[in-house]
Design a protein around this motif. Sequence first.
Motif, PDB file in Angstrom:
ATOM      1  N   ALA A 273      71.008  16.769  14.891  1.00 36.59           N
ATOM      2  CA  ALA A 273      70.352  15.723  15.300  1.00 36.59           C
ATOM      3  C   ALA A 273      70.345  15.529  16.758  1.00 36.59           C
ATOM      4  N   SER A 274      71.550  15.682  17.600  1.00 35.35           N
ATOM      5  CA  SER A 274      71.573  15.528  18.927  1.00 35.35           C
ATOM      6  C   SER A 274      70.444  16.325  19.743  1.00 35.35           C
ATOM      7  N   ILE A 275      70.135  17.453  19.362  1.00 35.35           N
ATOM      8  CA  ILE A 275      69.126  18.347  19.934  1.00 35.35           C
ATOM      9  C   ILE A 275      67.842  17.777  19.549  1.00 35.35           C
ATOM     10  N   ARG A 276      67.761  17.459  18.430  1.00 34.39           N
ATOM     11  CA  ARG A 276      66.393  16.719  17.877  1.00 34.39           C
ATOM     12  C   ARG A 276      66.103  15.597  18.860  1.00 34.39           C
TER      13      ARG A 276
ATOM     14  N   LEU B  84      64.391  28.822  18.914  1.00 35.58           N
ATOM     15  CA  LEU B  84      65.384  28.312  19.527  1.00 35.58           C
ATOM     16  C   LEU B  84      66.809  28.859  18.953  1.00 35.58           C
ATOM     17  N   THR B  85      67.722  29.275  19.429  1.00 32.36           N
ATOM     18  CA  THR B  85      68.708  29.872  18.802  1.00 32.36           C
ATOM     19  C   THR B  85      70.049  29.890  19.731  1.00 32.36           C
TER      20      THR B  85
ATOM     21  N   PHE C 194      70.054  26.052  26.988  1.00 34.59           N
ATOM     22  CA  PHE C 194      68.695  26.356  28.004  1.00 34.59           C
ATOM     23  C   PHE C 194      68.501  25.143  28.804  1.00 34.59           C
ATOM     24  N   SER C 195      68.090  25.333  30.024  1.00 32.16           N
ATOM     25  CA  SER C 195      67.560  24.133  30.829  1.00 32.16           C
ATOM     26  C   SER C 195      66.383  23.553  30.177  1.00 32.16           C
TER      27      SER C 195
ATOM     28  N   ALA D 235      58.639  24.107  30.773  1.00 32.11           N
ATOM     29  CA  ALA D 235      57.806  25.012  31.380  1.00 32.11           C
ATOM     30  C   ALA D 235      57.340  26.019  30.350  1.00 32.11           C
ATOM     31  N   ARG D 236      58.104  26.606  29.541  1.00 31.18           N
ATOM     32  CA  ARG D 236      57.630  27.318  28.278  1.00 31.18           C
ATOM     33  C   ARG D 236      56.558  26.954  27.426  1.00 31.18           C
ATOM     34  N   VAL D 237      56.798  25.775  27.150  1.00 30.69           N
ATOM     35  CA  VAL D 237      56.115  24.928  26.135  1.00 30.69           C
ATOM     36  C   VAL D 237      54.670  24.627  26.899  1.00 30.69           C
ATOM     37  N   LYS D 238      54.797  24.240  28.213  1.00 28.39           N
ATOM     38  CA  LYS D 238      53.414  24.117  28.876  1.00 28.39           C
ATOM     39  C   LYS D 238      52.527  25.410  28.929  1.00 28.39           C
ATOM     40  N   ALA D 239      53.313  26.527  29.064  1.00 31.28           N
ATOM     41  CA  ALA D 239      52.599  27.831  29.430  1.00 31.28           C
ATOM     42  C   ALA D 239      52.057  28.327  27.978  1.00 31.28           C
TER      43      ALA D 239
END
Length: 232
Positions: free
Chosen positions: A10-13, A78-79, A103-104, A110-114
């Motif tokens: 839940a914390s990551i979500r 994500l892992t 991860f940062s 940046a990955r999402v945008k790309a």
Amino acid sequence: MQILVVDDEASIRELLTFNLKKNGYSVETAADGREALAKAAGMDLVLLDIMLPEVDGLEVCRRLKADPQTSGIPIIMLTAKAEEIDRVLGLELGADDYVVKPFSMRELLARVKAVLRRSAKDSQSEKGREETLKIGGLRLDFSSYQAWLHDEPIALTPKEYELLKLLVTNPGRAFSRDELLERIWGYEYYGDTRTVDVHIRHLRAKLKDAPAVSDAIETVRGVGYRFARRTA
């Protein structure tokens, strides 16, 4: 843009939801693989954890890429696992990118945008085109983003389709792995040219019933790959 965040923590979500919304994205969440499969249709991107209850992330990825309704949705895995096998499996199943925890957030955004930018560019470039390319038993329809082999549809992932299209529309030209990474993935994939090798291996396997086509995808030693010839 609608993003599905899939993680059993839940914390990551919550962290991802907060940061994605802060950057202007709409967000849905899922805590397990079954929920992810139920919510994926219509999304622009899926952020998918591998270690999930009910159905693990790799199986979720496989099912999404095998379903025509969801096969075009880009997936970033994500892992917490950093083992080579997980990276390779994710790529083989059609994942568009791969981020290892921790991860940062800047890197992830940046990955999402790309990935979203590349997906939008691909859709725009295909819009309105009606060309069909036939090579041996292979037929590519550029307007529908589909491929057929001996009049049977081939289940290609978006990246497999783009890679095949680039090679067959440039017969005889040798592309380095780095150039293929740049042109197909749209950004430097941290120097991991194995991404290209995985997709080439999958293309050859899916085209095996037309050896005149699959064998024309040649390895250029020390360079990369080329489509050797147009087959009759």
